[in-house]
Enzyme design. Structure first.
Site, PDB file in Angstrom:
ATOM      1  N   ASP A  69       0.857  -1.174   0.000  1.00  0.00           N
ATOM      2  CA  ASP A  69       0.000   0.000   0.000  1.00  0.00           C
ATOM      3  C   ASP A  69       0.901   1.235   0.000  1.00  0.00           C
ATOM      4  O   ASP A  69       2.058   1.175   0.423  1.00  0.00           O
ATOM      5  CB  ASP A  69      -0.892  -0.032   1.248  1.00  0.00           C
ATOM      6  N   ASP A  71      -0.270   5.056   0.731  1.00  0.00           N
ATOM      7  CA  ASP A  71      -0.542   6.128   1.686  1.00  0.00           C
ATOM      8  C   ASP A  71      -0.374   5.660   3.122  1.00  0.00           C
ATOM      9  O   ASP A  71      -1.039   4.728   3.576  1.00  0.00           O
ATOM     10  CB  ASP A  71      -1.969   6.657   1.496  1.00  0.00           C
TER      11      ASP A  71
END
Length: 316
Positions: A69, A71
């Site tokens: 991922d 963010d």
């Protein structure tokens, strides 16, 4: 980027939009991988950071890959908000839109978790802003914005984890709700294999203001990883995935080696219950907080808004 040829019409289950978004992200990511490899071959250097080997085994297996991922896992904050700041600097939109981006970013940093409603609002704003612009134009601007707002926000610890997989000869992919073009730039700058991101529709190289499927969020990320694994021949039981958010539990649950990185409270609880590995690279107790005093929240919000106003004044 337009819908892709091998997504032939067929009867789909209730998660049709997630499947479409995932498949579109997988093909868009694969198409961009060759460009990333060419850039690395030409001498593009990966970003700096702590490259010491992590204290867990990394399997040197060609059928294993790592999915990160973006963010608050690889980068502090949300890529789409940083991208919005860069577009404002280039007069793509007005002060009121910047204030909204600043508020959303302040909330994100304060809470340390992704709020689907806030993220959707940000994506809708971004789509309206880029509508009518050429993909090549936004890619070029994205390179500049990375240098201005994102390069210094990469977590060295997560960067080291990604490098360990690369050193073991494995592919490493970003999987994010950010636009695939932005994600591809970040992946290339970090020397990663490629990126799976939200695919915005384009016709003749011009954005239409619509998405292909839905944002690559939650279950759609798992669909993208599943599609990429099928295309590349990965064994998901031998793959690893890394995220900070409970929204990514579907993706983390898909692989044999899930890791909670800078986890929010829900993911931390889930990871501990299932004995998943945890890593936290934040200072103090930021974003791992159980609760934030009201005064701190107001201060963060006020600070974000003040920064937006100050930037606007400097531009004038």
């Amino acid at each position: 980027m337009a819908a892709l040829g091998w997504l032939t019409p067929r009867r789909r289950p209730a998660t049709a939009r997630s499947v479409l978004a995932g498949e579109a992200a997988a093909e868009a990511g694969l198409k961009s991988t060759q460009e990333s490899q060419d850039a690395l071959a030409a001498g593009a250097a990966p970003a700096g950071g702590d490259t010491r080997a992590p204290d867990f085994p990394v399997f040197g297996d060609a059928r294993a890959a790592a999915f990160f991922d973006l963010d608050n896992t690889v980068m502090q904050g949300a890529a789409i908000f940083h991208f919005g700041r860069g577009l404002y600097k280039r007069k793509f939109f007005q002060r009121r839109e910047l204030a909204r981006f600043a508020w959303q970013q302040a909330w994100f940093r304060m809470a340390g978790v992704e709020d689907p409603e806030h993220m959707q609002d940000a994506r809708d704003s971004a789509l309206s802003i880029v509508k009518g612009h050429r993909v090549s134009e936004l890619m070029s601007i994205g390179e500049e914005i990375y240098d201005e707002y994102m390069a210094d926000r990469i977590w060295p610890g997560t960067r080291a984890l990604a490098q360990a997989h690369l050193d073991a000869g494995q592919q490493v992919w970003l999987v994010t709700a950010a636009p695939v073009e932005t994600a591809t730039i970040i992946a290339r700058r970090l020397g990663l294999t490629g990126a799976l991101g939200t695919v915005a529709e384009s016709v003749d190289g011009v954005y239409t203001g619509k998405l292909v499927g839905e944002p690559l969020h939650g279950p759609a990320k798992a669909e993208a990883v599943r599609a990429l694994a099928a295309a590349e021949g990965f064994d998901l039981d031998r793959c690893a995935a890394y995220s900070d958010s409970h929204n990514d539990i579907p993706m983390l649950s898909l692989v044999g080696h899930p890791y909670a990185i800078n986890p929010d409270a829900k993911l931390r609880k889930h990871a501990r219950r299932l004995d998943w590995r945890l890593r936290d690279y934040r200072t103090g107790r930021k974003a791992a907080k159980v609760g934030i005093p009201a005064a701190a929240g107001v201060g963060a919000l006020a600070g974000g808004t003040a920064a937006a106003v100050a930037l606007h004044r400097r531009r004038r």
